[in-house]
Design a protein around this motif. Sequence first.
Motif, PDB file in Angstrom:
ATOM      1  N   UNK B  24      -1.686  23.276   6.510  1.00 51.94           N
ATOM      2  CA  UNK B  24      -2.954  22.748   5.995  1.00 51.94           C
ATOM      3  C   UNK B  24      -4.136  23.350   6.743  1.00 51.94           C
ATOM      4  N   UNK B  25      -5.195  23.547   6.001  1.00 55.46           N
ATOM      5  CA  UNK B  25      -6.402  24.112   6.566  1.00 55.46           C
ATOM      6  C   UNK B  25      -7.235  23.008   7.202  1.00 55.46           C
ATOM      7  N   UNK B  26      -7.763  23.267   8.405  1.00 57.99           N
ATOM      8  CA  UNK B  26      -8.628  22.299   9.073  1.00 57.99           C
ATOM      9  C   UNK B  26     -10.045  22.835   9.010  1.00 57.99           C
ATOM     10  N   UNK B  27     -10.695  22.497   7.931  1.00 54.35           N
ATOM     11  CA  UNK B  27     -12.003  23.055   7.650  1.00 54.35           C
ATOM     12  C   UNK B  27     -13.091  22.306   8.433  1.00 54.35           C
ATOM     13  N   UNK B  28     -13.933  23.060   9.105  1.00 51.18           N
ATOM     14  CA  UNK B  28     -14.917  22.446   9.997  1.00 51.18           C
ATOM     15  C   UNK B  28     -15.871  21.514   9.266  1.00 51.18           C
ATOM     16  N   UNK B  29     -16.350  21.966   8.140  1.00 55.54           N
ATOM     17  CA  UNK B  29     -17.358  21.180   7.414  1.00 55.54           C
ATOM     18  C   UNK B  29     -16.813  19.823   6.973  1.00 55.54           C
ATOM     19  N   UNK B  30     -15.609  19.819   6.399  1.00 58.07           N
ATOM     20  CA  UNK B  30     -15.088  18.536   5.904  1.00 58.07           C
ATOM     21  C   UNK B  30     -14.748  17.601   7.064  1.00 58.07           C
ATOM     22  N   UNK B  31     -14.210  18.168   8.141  1.00 53.16           N
ATOM     23  CA  UNK B  31     -13.925  17.326   9.302  1.00 53.16           C
ATOM     24  C   UNK B  31     -15.217  16.742   9.848  1.00 53.16           C
ATOM     25  N   UNK B  32     -16.261  17.572   9.871  1.00 53.79           N
ATOM     26  CA  UNK B  32     -17.555  17.098  10.364  1.00 53.79           C
ATOM     27  C   UNK B  32     -18.040  15.925   9.522  1.00 53.79           C
ATOM     28  N   UNK B  33     -17.901  16.071   8.225  1.00 55.87           N
ATOM     29  CA  UNK B  33     -18.362  14.991   7.349  1.00 55.87           C
ATOM     30  C   UNK B  33     -17.499  13.745   7.559  1.00 55.87           C
ATOM     31  N   UNK B  34     -16.193  13.964   7.600  1.00 51.83           N
ATOM     32  CA  UNK B  34     -15.287  12.830   7.756  1.00 51.83           C
ATOM     33  C   UNK B  34     -15.588  12.005   8.999  1.00 51.83           C
ATOM     34  N   UNK B  35     -15.915  12.681  10.101  1.00 48.96           N
ATOM     35  CA  UNK B  35     -16.167  11.950  11.341  1.00 48.96           C
ATOM     36  C   UNK B  35     -17.649  11.678  11.572  1.00 48.96           C
ATOM     37  N   UNK B  36     -18.471  12.131  10.648  1.00 54.14           N
ATOM     38  CA  UNK B  36     -19.890  11.842  10.763  1.00 54.14           C
ATOM     39  C   UNK B  36     -20.587  12.532  11.915  1.00 54.14           C
ATOM     40  N   UNK B  37     -20.152  13.743  12.226  1.00 58.81           N
ATOM     41  CA  UNK B  37     -20.807  14.509  13.290  1.00 58.81           C
ATOM     42  C   UNK B  37     -21.106  15.911  12.771  1.00 58.81           C
ATOM     43  N   UNK B  38     -21.720  16.712  13.584  1.00 58.79           N
ATOM     44  CA  UNK B  38     -22.008  18.079  13.167  1.00 58.79           C
ATOM     45  C   UNK B  38     -20.797  18.958  13.420  1.00 58.79           C
ATOM     46  N   UNK B  39     -20.892  20.194  13.026  1.00 59.86           N
ATOM     47  CA  UNK B  39     -19.750  21.085  13.203  1.00 59.86           C
ATOM     48  C   UNK B  39     -19.478  21.394  14.676  1.00 59.86           C
ATOM     49  N   UNK B  40     -20.513  21.346  15.486  1.00 56.75           N
ATOM     50  CA  UNK B  40     -20.351  21.766  16.882  1.00 56.75           C
ATOM     51  C   UNK B  40     -19.199  21.047  17.609  1.00 56.75           C
ATOM     52  N   UNK B  41     -19.235  19.707  17.701  1.00 56.50           N
ATOM     53  CA  UNK B  41     -18.121  19.068  18.419  1.00 56.50           C
ATOM     54  C   UNK B  41     -16.779  19.249  17.713  1.00 56.50           C
ATOM     55  N   UNK B  42     -16.806  19.411  16.400  1.00 51.91           N
ATOM     56  CA  UNK B  42     -15.558  19.668  15.678  1.00 51.91           C
ATOM     57  C   UNK B  42     -14.963  20.996  16.135  1.00 51.91           C
ATOM     58  N   UNK B  43     -15.801  22.008  16.157  1.00 52.16           N
ATOM     59  CA  UNK B  43     -15.345  23.325  16.620  1.00 52.16           C
ATOM     60  C   UNK B  43     -14.757  23.232  18.015  1.00 52.16           C
ATOM     61  N   UNK B  44     -15.465  22.518  18.881  1.00 54.40           N
ATOM     62  CA  UNK B  44     -14.990  22.404  20.259  1.00 54.40           C
ATOM     63  C   UNK B  44     -13.623  21.738  20.318  1.00 54.40           C
ATOM     64  N   UNK B  45     -13.445  20.711  19.498  1.00 55.44           N
ATOM     65  CA  UNK B  45     -12.149  20.031  19.469  1.00 55.44           C
ATOM     66  C   UNK B  45     -11.067  20.967  18.944  1.00 55.44           C
ATOM     67  N   UNK B  46     -11.366  21.686  17.879  1.00 55.26           N
ATOM     68  CA  UNK B  46     -10.371  22.583  17.284  1.00 55.26           C
ATOM     69  C   UNK B  46      -9.970  23.690  18.258  1.00 55.26           C
TER      70      UNK B  46
END
Lengths: 227, 227
Positions: B24-46
């Motif tokens: 499965x693809x872990x797309x930054x934008x959708x994860x950002x929306x799902x968790x209500x944050x910007x892409x930055x912390x998502x990228x860092x987590x990934x």
Amino acid sequence: MSQAFRLKQSIEDAVIAGEFLPGDRLDEASLAERFGVSRTPIREALLQLGAEGFIDVRPRRGAIVSVPSPTRLFEMFETMAEIESACGRLAARRLTPDNDAAMETAHRACEIAAREGDSEQYYADNRNFHEAIYRASRNSFLADQAFALHKRLSAYRRIQLRARNRLLQSLQEHAGILEAIRAGDEQLAATRLHDHVLVQGERFSDMVLGLAGDRRSDASSRSGTAK
Amino acid sequence: MSQAFRLKQSIEDAVIAGEFLPGDRLDEASLAERFGVSRTPIREALLQLGAEGFIDVRPRRGAIVSVPSPTRLFEMFETMAEIESACGRLAARRLTPDNDAAMETAHRACEIAAREGDSEQYYADNRNFHEAIYRASRNSFLADQAFALHKRLSAYRRIQLRARNRLLQSLQEHAGILEAIRAGDEQLAATRLHDHVLVQGERFSDMVLGLAGDRRSDASSRSGTAK
DNA sequence: CATATATGAATTGTATGCAAGATTAGAAAT
DNA sequence: ATTTCTAATCTTGCATACAATTCATATATG
């Protein structure tokens, strides 16, 4: 390729080369300036190195080069010993001519370096020898783990190869390890590799213990670091 | 505390829970929306999860949940077997009353779950049992490594505990392992743990092999596990 | 019909700005 | 001199904006 990955490598190299010593602060702004990029890719590199255990990233408090306690350091060497002996066991079971030749080549190089007392060269050749064993396990995942831990410990390993005696003794041990692997004696190969690695850990731990006043607490006694 | 670390945990949990399947693809934008944050912390987590090997982050091409080949998967189980048997060996050497009691408690829980055929519960209790052994090694670094790999394999382990037979057999093996550790028999404890883990790996690999048609050749084939 | 190419959309990589927590220095009080 | 409180400064965490690359679709070509 993306800069973050290059930077990760560069910073890791700098740490391994001893440019940043354990405890040193890895400040985002100065690293950014040094590499001529913004803080963003620096942060990403630092977080990755932190996830690999190479450095210590404490939220809101910046990153520092890890400073393992003497106890922790001994544990790391002990784990390295277990992983290397696993590699040796598998290598003895599965040795192929290719892998045999690679180990032989690396061993020869060590021999030359040891004879000339060139500890810097021996350090590099020794690394190749061990990596040849990792690969000979024919388990690339295990080899990756071994390789990663080896890198993490390199800073601590280098120091004590300075003594000329140790070079020759190390070489002798290598010969014994090779012999056991070639004989297909899994148990003996595992034991010899285990001892070869752990001896370094013990020597180093003792050295650090002298400075730090922490107890090693391996087998005996109830170590204080419950987790 | 910083969001990136919380997010890392959340995403890891989601992967372990099977919400995101391998590939499965872990797309930054959708994860950002799902968790209500910007892409930055998502990228860092990934990126952190990628550095730990939990997911696969390919530069410029996004992150996906790792899809180990059957060969790779077998190698991971084999490595797990080696690490667990190292834990068992050390546990047998250093067992303390505390650790003994913890293993006993976990074992009892497994027993109940197995008797009731509750594979979901057994899955959880089994995890506790193995963690108790990791801790009993009294090497917290090794235990951390074991724990991390155990998590990475959890997705693959869960599947085949479904069979009722396997539950009871697993329990039996646990008893044998405990016995060996308590007897202080390092060799036996190591062997029994090794086989206990590898059996799961082989069962699963066979299962995957049926689907994938990748060959396992180099690493294993004719059972053995020797020793 | 298959393959190659080009163009537009979607996604990732990096820079910058600002907000919030941490660190340090200095002054006041004992 | 030592300690404590406060304020200024520095550093990190996150959001946003834009640039660069990949991916998808459609069109052209053999």
